[in-house]
Design a protein around this motif. Structure first.
Motif, PDB file in Angstrom:
ATOM      1  N   ALA A   1      49.003  37.997  36.910  1.00  0.00           N
ATOM      2  CA  ALA A   1      49.629  38.648  38.068  1.00  0.00           C
ATOM      3  C   ALA A   1      50.269  37.665  39.043  1.00  0.00           C
ATOM      4  N   ARG A   2      49.977  36.388  38.892  1.00  0.00           N
ATOM      5  CA  ARG A   2      50.511  35.385  39.816  1.00  0.00           C
ATOM      6  C   ARG A   2      51.490  34.487  39.066  1.00  0.00           C
TER       7      ARG A   2
ATOM      8  N   LEU B   1      46.439  48.000  45.600  1.00  0.00           N
ATOM      9  CA  LEU B   1      46.699  47.111  44.468  1.00  0.00           C
ATOM     10  C   LEU B   1      45.400  46.511  43.941  1.00  0.00           C
ATOM     11  N   GLU B   2      45.337  46.271  42.637  1.00  0.00           N
ATOM     12  CA  GLU B   2      44.243  45.486  42.076  1.00  0.00           C
ATOM     13  C   GLU B   2      44.657  44.024  42.164  1.00  0.00           C
ATOM     14  N   GLU B   3      43.849  43.239  42.863  1.00  0.00           N
ATOM     15  CA  GLU B   3      44.167  41.811  43.030  1.00  0.00           C
ATOM     16  C   GLU B   3      42.910  41.000  42.754  1.00  0.00           C
TER      17      GLU B   3
ATOM     18  N   ASN C   1      44.859  45.429  49.094  1.00  0.00           N
ATOM     19  CA  ASN C   1      44.335  45.108  47.776  1.00  0.00           C
ATOM     20  C   ASN C   1      42.994  45.831  47.637  1.00  0.00           C
TER      21      ASN C   1
ATOM     22  N   TYR D   1      48.743  44.106  53.164  1.00  0.00           N
ATOM     23  CA  TYR D   1      50.149  43.733  53.049  1.00  0.00           C
ATOM     24  C   TYR D   1      51.016  44.669  53.877  1.00  0.00           C
TER      25      TYR D   1
ATOM     26  N   SER E   1      41.013  37.427  44.775  1.00  0.00           N
ATOM     27  CA  SER E   1      41.402  37.241  46.177  1.00  0.00           C
ATOM     28  C   SER E   1      40.423  37.956  47.090  1.00  0.00           C
TER      29      SER E   1
ATOM     30  N   PHE F   1      50.902  42.552  41.034  1.00  0.00           N
ATOM     31  CA  PHE F   1      49.577  43.155  40.987  1.00  0.00           C
ATOM     32  C   PHE F   1      49.666  44.604  40.501  1.00  0.00           C
TER      33      PHE F   1
ATOM     34  N   ARG G   1      54.229  50.805  46.188  1.00  0.00           N
ATOM     35  CA  ARG G   1      54.416  49.469  46.753  1.00  0.00           C
ATOM     36  C   ARG G   1      55.284  49.570  48.005  1.00  0.00           C
TER      37      ARG G   1
ATOM     38  N   VAL H   1      54.370  37.634  42.515  1.00  0.00           N
ATOM     39  CA  VAL H   1      53.130  38.351  42.223  1.00  0.00           C
ATOM     40  C   VAL H   1      53.490  39.699  41.614  1.00  0.00           C
TER      41      VAL H   1
END
Length: 173
Positions: free
Chosen positions: A15-16, A141-143, A108, A151, A146, A89, A96, A87
């Motif tokens: 994801a990153r 979001l699934e992150e 997240n 956001y 972290s 995610f 979004r 990113v």
């Protein structure tokens, strides 16, 4: 169990799409930060808004608590560029952020749990340095990997944190 844990950790790298994240004590000019792309070996620089934060509750004094590593248990407010390619995610609920958004927050999954799992459309109150920003929840979001992050769009972040044309974080490829 081992393969399941490894598969979950792989989500961090899937994801990153950046190599380095740098946070500054004070906001730096976005035009100066973008010039870092002229440094040999740097392919892309993306300024982001960043601030430590806490969920605010009306009539209460908010106390931020974190583990000694200053990551676990923390919450950040970030101005995420809506069209970022750095990113990706997984969207768990809602939508979004879009460039046209003048309000709205995406949490997240860690922040969503910290906030008590609010429903889409519910107001989310974020405290930063004694001020409170209230935004409707538009997505989750699934992150993996972290701490809690809220956001908002860069204009919402810059207006609230008074960082127009400046950022406190960059992500670098």
């Amino acid at each position: 169990m081992s393969s399941g844990w490894t598969a979950n950790l792989d989500k961090i790298w899937q994801a990153r799409h950046y190599d380095v994240e740098v946070r500054f004590r004070t906001a730096q000019s976005d035009s100066t930060l973008r010039r870092l792309v002229d440094v040999p070996g740097i392919l892309e620089v993306e300024p982001w808004g960043w601030s430590s934060a806490g969920f605010a509750k009306p009539g209460r004094i908010d106390i931020l608590t974190v583990w000694p590593d200053k990551g676990h248990g923390s919450l950040s407010l970030m101005g995420m560029p809506p069209r970022t390619k750095l990113v990706d995610f997984l969207l768990m609920k809602g939508r979004r952020l879009e460039p046209k958004d003048t309000s709205g927050a995406v949490l997240n999954h860690i922040a969503w749990i910290q906030a008590g799992r609010p429903a889409l459309g519910a107001p989310v109150s974020i405290g930063v340095e004694g001020r409170i920003l209230v935004q409707p929840l538009v997505g989750v979001l699934e992150e993996v990997g972290s701490p809690g992050i809220v956001y908002v769009t860069p204009p919402v972040f810059a207006g609230f944190c008074q960082t127009a044309n400046a950022s406190r974080m960059i992500r670098v490829v």
